[in-house]
Design an enzyme around this catalytic site. Structure first.
Site, short mmCIF file in Angstrom:
data_model
loop_
_atom_site.label_atom_id
_atom_site.label_comp_id
_atom_site.label_asym_id
_atom_site.label_seq_id
_atom_site.Cartn_x
_atom_site.Cartn_y
_atom_site.Cartn_z
CG ASP A 179 64.24 108.40 36.77
OD1 ASP A 179 64.00 107.26 37.19
OD2 ASP A 179 65.02 109.17 37.34
CG ASP A 211 62.33 105.78 40.79
OD1 ASP A 211 63.32 105.10 41.12
OD2 ASP A 211 62.38 106.67 39.92
#
Length: 161
Positions: free
Chosen positions: A115, A133
């Protein structure tokens, strides 16, 4: 064909960004993105669980559950692709599968998902995302809205009959 290309484009871009983030030293992060005037901050974060580190202590579940969901959604996408109409659903699935593929690739090759950015807005600035995401989230929203619209249209048609 265009929707399959969209799916692979999303996964490819996300994987390239993740590779660039991984290649950099962790000391470079967090780093405010100048072009976004500090509203977006780059990070180097490794998520070993599902979103929000859910089930991080169960690596087999974390790997197998997304594979199962990805397989099911791929089957639905393959079923819908040749059918006329269903554009919202097809776009939603292409977005979702593109993002899911990128994250699944990470899980299978790195044992964590990379991330790399947060949005500096009250309430979500502590959440670190990746492009995959965001695409999964957008795909889910499009799918829900399309189903609500279909249901309303069906009820209205039923009422008139």
């Amino acid at each position: 064909m265009g929707l399959i290309l969209l799916m692979f484009l999303i996964a490819g871009i996300d994987l390239c960004i993740k590779a660039e983030i991984e290649a950099r030293d962790s000391s470079e992060f967090p780093k405010p993105l100048a072009i976004a005037k500090g509203k977006i901050v780059l990070h180097k974060s490794h998520n070993t669980g599902l979103p929000f580190e859910v089930l991080k202590n169960y690596p087999d579940v974390v790997k197998k559950l997304p594979m199962f969901v990805f397989s099911g959604l791929s089957g639905i996408f393959g079923f819908l692709l040749p059918k006329k109409g269903f554009w919202a659903e097809k776009i939603a699935l292409a977005l979702t599968l593109g993002g899911a593929f990128s994250n699944l690739f990470d899980r299978c090759t790195r044992n964590y998902v990379v991330d790399y950015f947060s949005v500096e807005v009250k309430g979500i600035k502590k959440i670190i995302f990746n492009l995959g995401d965001i695409c999964i989230f957008l795909g889910a929203i499009i799918m829900v809205v399309s189903q609500i619209v279909r249901e309303i249209a069906w009820r209205m048609k039923k009422k008139k009959a």
